[in-house]
Write a protein that holds these residues in place. Sequence first.
Motif, PDB file in Angstrom:
ATOM      1  N   ALA A  33      39.236  57.363  26.210  1.00 58.01           N
ATOM      2  CA  ALA A  33      40.618  57.151  26.654  1.00 58.01           C
ATOM      3  C   ALA A  33      41.163  58.451  27.218  1.00 58.01           C
ATOM      4  N   GLY A  34      41.114  59.500  26.400  1.00 56.33           N
ATOM      5  CA  GLY A  34      41.695  60.766  26.806  1.00 56.33           C
ATOM      6  C   GLY A  34      43.201  60.763  26.605  1.00 56.33           C
ATOM      7  N   VAL A  35      43.852  61.756  27.177  1.00 57.59           N
ATOM      8  CA  VAL A  35      45.300  61.919  27.012  1.00 57.59           C
ATOM      9  C   VAL A  35      45.921  62.265  28.365  1.00 57.59           C
ATOM     10  N   LEU A  36      47.221  62.076  28.451  1.00 63.20           N
ATOM     11  CA  LEU A  36      47.997  62.497  29.624  1.00 63.20           C
ATOM     12  C   LEU A  36      49.464  62.589  29.182  1.00 63.20           C
ATOM     13  N   PRO A  37      50.141  63.677  29.524  1.00 63.52           N
ATOM     14  CA  PRO A  37      49.636  64.902  30.144  1.00 63.52           C
ATOM     15  C   PRO A  37      48.728  65.676  29.191  1.00 63.52           C
ATOM     16  N   VAL A  38      47.842  66.490  29.754  1.00 58.41           N
ATOM     17  CA  VAL A  38      46.836  67.182  28.952  1.00 58.41           C
ATOM     18  C   VAL A  38      47.400  68.421  28.263  1.00 58.41           C
ATOM     19  N   ALA A  39      48.100  69.268  29.011  1.00 59.07           N
ATOM     20  CA  ALA A  39      48.544  70.555  28.453  1.00 59.07           C
ATOM     21  C   ALA A  39      49.474  70.360  27.264  1.00 59.07           C
ATOM     22  N   SER A  40      50.414  69.421  27.369  1.00 61.26           N
ATOM     23  CA  SER A  40      51.367  69.231  26.277  1.00 61.26           C
ATOM     24  C   SER A  40      50.666  68.686  25.036  1.00 61.26           C
ATOM     25  N   TRP A  41      49.612  67.868  25.229  1.00 61.49           N
ATOM     26  CA  TRP A  41      48.858  67.356  24.085  1.00 61.49           C
ATOM     27  C   TRP A  41      48.173  68.501  23.334  1.00 61.49           C
ATOM     28  N   TYR A  42      47.489  69.381  24.064  1.00 68.81           N
ATOM     29  CA  TYR A  42      46.838  70.512  23.403  1.00 68.81           C
ATOM     30  C   TYR A  42      47.870  71.400  22.700  1.00 68.81           C
ATOM     31  N   LYS A  43      49.020  71.573  23.316  1.00 76.28           N
ATOM     32  CA  LYS A  43      50.072  72.406  22.723  1.00 76.28           C
ATOM     33  C   LYS A  43      50.538  71.802  21.394  1.00 76.28           C
ATOM     34  N   ARG A  44      50.716  70.485  21.372  1.00 74.92           N
ATOM     35  CA  ARG A  44      51.153  69.824  20.134  1.00 74.92           C
ATOM     36  C   ARG A  44      50.119  69.951  19.026  1.00 74.92           C
ATOM     37  N   GLN A  45      48.842  69.788  19.375  1.00 74.40           N
ATOM     38  CA  GLN A  45      47.789  69.904  18.348  1.00 74.40           C
ATOM     39  C   GLN A  45      47.791  71.309  17.741  1.00 74.40           C
ATOM     40  N   ALA A  46      47.934  72.313  18.599  1.00 78.86           N
ATOM     41  CA  ALA A  46      47.919  73.696  18.111  1.00 78.86           C
ATOM     42  C   ALA A  46      49.122  73.962  17.210  1.00 78.86           C
ATOM     43  N   GLU A  47      50.260  73.391  17.564  1.00 80.06           N
ATOM     44  CA  GLU A  47      51.484  73.635  16.786  1.00 80.06           C
ATOM     45  C   GLU A  47      51.409  73.015  15.395  1.00 80.06           C
ATOM     46  N   LYS A  48      50.857  71.807  15.317  1.00 81.90           N
ATOM     47  CA  LYS A  48      50.834  71.144  14.003  1.00 81.90           C
ATOM     48  C   LYS A  48      49.603  71.538  13.194  1.00 81.90           C
ATOM     49  N   GLY A  49      48.576  72.070  13.890  1.00 79.83           N
ATOM     50  CA  GLY A  49      47.349  72.449  13.195  1.00 79.83           C
ATOM     51  C   GLY A  49      46.430  71.258  13.036  1.00 79.83           C
ATOM     52  N   ARG A  50      45.141  71.486  13.199  1.00 75.37           N
ATOM     53  CA  ARG A  50      44.173  70.409  13.060  1.00 75.37           C
ATOM     54  C   ARG A  50      43.086  70.804  12.064  1.00 75.37           C
ATOM     55  N   VAL A  51      42.539  69.803  11.399  1.00 78.42           N
ATOM     56  CA  VAL A  51      41.512  70.006  10.386  1.00 78.42           C
ATOM     57  C   VAL A  51      40.138  70.199  11.033  1.00 78.42           C
ATOM     58  N   LEU A  52      39.875  69.460  12.098  1.00 76.75           N
ATOM     59  CA  LEU A  52      38.608  69.557  12.832  1.00 76.75           C
ATOM     60  C   LEU A  52      38.864  70.136  14.219  1.00 76.75           C
ATOM     61  N   ASN A  53      37.803  70.638  14.849  1.00 79.40           N
ATOM     62  CA  ASN A  53      37.890  71.032  16.251  1.00 79.40           C
ATOM     63  C   ASN A  53      38.240  69.787  17.074  1.00 79.40           C
ATOM     64  N   TYR A  54      39.018  69.950  18.134  1.00 81.05           N
ATOM     65  CA  TYR A  54      39.580  68.797  18.835  1.00 81.05           C
ATOM     66  C   TYR A  54      39.592  69.033  20.341  1.00 81.05           C
ATOM     67  N   GLY A  55      39.656  67.928  21.082  1.00 80.95           N
ATOM     68  CA  GLY A  55      39.756  68.022  22.535  1.00 80.95           C
ATOM     69  C   GLY A  55      39.864  66.642  23.142  1.00 80.95           C
ATOM     70  N   ALA A  56      40.170  66.586  24.434  1.00 83.31           N
ATOM     71  CA  ALA A  56      40.381  65.296  25.085  1.00 83.31           C
ATOM     72  C   ALA A  56      40.133  65.393  26.586  1.00 83.31           C
ATOM     73  N   ALA A  57      39.810  64.248  27.161  1.00 80.66           N
ATOM     74  CA  ALA A  57      39.695  64.097  28.610  1.00 80.66           C
ATOM     75  C   ALA A  57      41.062  63.736  29.192  1.00 80.66           C
ATOM     76  N   ALA A  58      41.144  63.707  30.513  1.00 76.34           N
ATOM     77  CA  ALA A  58      42.338  63.213  31.212  1.00 76.34           C
ATOM     78  C   ALA A  58      42.247  61.687  31.300  1.00 76.34           C
ATOM     79  N   ASN A  59      43.357  61.012  31.032  1.00 71.93           N
ATOM     80  CA  ASN A  59      43.391  59.562  30.838  1.00 71.93           C
ATOM     81  C   ASN A  59      43.699  58.821  32.143  1.00 71.93           C
ATOM     82  N   TRP A  60      42.656  58.151  32.697  1.00 67.68           N
ATOM     83  CA  TRP A  60      42.817  57.414  33.958  1.00 67.68           C
ATOM     84  C   TRP A  60      43.801  56.258  33.799  1.00 67.68           C
ATOM     85  N   ALA A  61      43.763  55.558  32.665  1.00 67.25           N
ATOM     86  CA  ALA A  61      44.659  54.403  32.497  1.00 67.25           C
ATOM     87  C   ALA A  61      46.120  54.841  32.582  1.00 67.25           C
TER      88      ALA A  61
END
Length: 496
Positions: free
Chosen positions: A85-113
């Motif tokens: 699926a991925g995410v959109l927008p990408v930059a804001s998603w990564y920013k949110r993950q970093a702010e809240k902290g994640r337990v595992l390494n994380y990442g996403a594609a850009a979401n065509w849908a």
Amino acid sequence: MGGLVISGGRVVDPASGMDAIGDVAVVDGKIAAVGTGLGGAERQIDATGLVVAPGFIDLHAHGQTIPADRMQAFDGVTTSLDLEAGVLPVASWYKRQAEKGRVLNYGAAANWAFARIGAMTGSNSESSLESFGAAMRDRRWIENVATEGEVGGILDRLAIGLNEGGIGIGILNAYAPGAGVQELTAVCQLAADHAVPTFTHVAYMSRIDPESAAEAYIRLIGYAGATGAHMHICHFNSSSKTDIERCVALIAKAQAQGLPITVEAYPYGTGSTVLAATFFSDPKFEERNGLGYDSVQRVTDGHRFGSREELLAAQAEEPSTLVLWHVLDIENNAHHRDLLDMAVLYPGGAIASDAMPWTLSDGRPYTGDAWPLPDDATSHPRSAGCFTRFIREWVRERKKVSLLEGIRKCALIPAEILSASTPAMRAKGRLQAGADADVVVFDFETLSDRATFSAMNRPAEGVRHLVVSGQPLISDGVLDVAARPGRPVRRPVTGG
């Protein structure tokens, strides 16, 4: 940060072929050495009698929350990526993950849908399960061929996502089957121009023509050949339904001709998606899938649908509700078990969970901090036990592949699928000096999934220790609930 030595375990590293008793030394988040006699560190883990392996890499995890990460940690996962699926927008998603902290390494594609939703309906809501369900009320992006201007808007949104570090392009083609071949060729060309993979849920999954799974794979093979894009097939098992044998032959022949196609599968005969998925409302659903409406089951209360009318009414009322789709009867049908084997054991294929978000009985997504998860939290057993199930059944019990090859499918192959396009993945999936210190230590004899369709939120057992980015997350089978060692997996950001 002080050093850590994991000593005396059975070190299994598919990158070097090592399968021997040894030690793994960790310093500053990296593996410093693999060998023997590496004691003397500030912290020691005694791995005597246990397997020490690179942490598992999940290419297909939709949870992307603290509770989802924790369940996957007990499944041996250290890196959890949402690529289909991925995410959109990408930059804001990564920013949110970093702010809240994640337990595992994380990442996403850009979401065509969501690029399609934005360009064709004007709705620019951020990608989420809830907004996906809501967007299905406006069927233009699902059914319509995009105009030239709309295609431009789709490509612009995806290019921004790639420039913001998206790992590739997630193409949920089955959810927008109206998309034209010209548009998808342009999307694949964009991926090729950026040298990133696409991660595709193929357009069709039926056993019969027209719009069969075979037709969908022929299109995907064509995109690879026409554009040069790396086409990654998501959940080869559930996309191929009961026609896996034919689809396996098509993909194997395309790969033999050198086309850049890779695959993944999960070790279950039951899929999961949102109720609003357009393929459930196909008037010929039963004929095209060889399944009744009772094969569709609501996750929160276990209800199975009795008719097309009931399902359509529920779609209109609760589009983002999660449902199970029971496709292969692997408990009672030997032929179906053979079909699942073809997908799961496909040579060079990765294991990937398609883990779903956790949902409470009232239908709300669960993103809280309780551990263990609340009693009414549901998802799909694969969200808790995909990798441990594969190693238990296909490696230990049925001996279909060696432990070394099993670890390869869970760790190294996923890393290699991404290594050309995402530099951060070149240091994952292996136990070698200089690699990221993402390590799973497990008891091979007791490793097992515990989640079932009637008790989905039971963590897997047998993972004794889990180290993420050099930091212990699970120690002696106990989760550190305060730990947030997850780091972003992201392509270099360009153009601003």
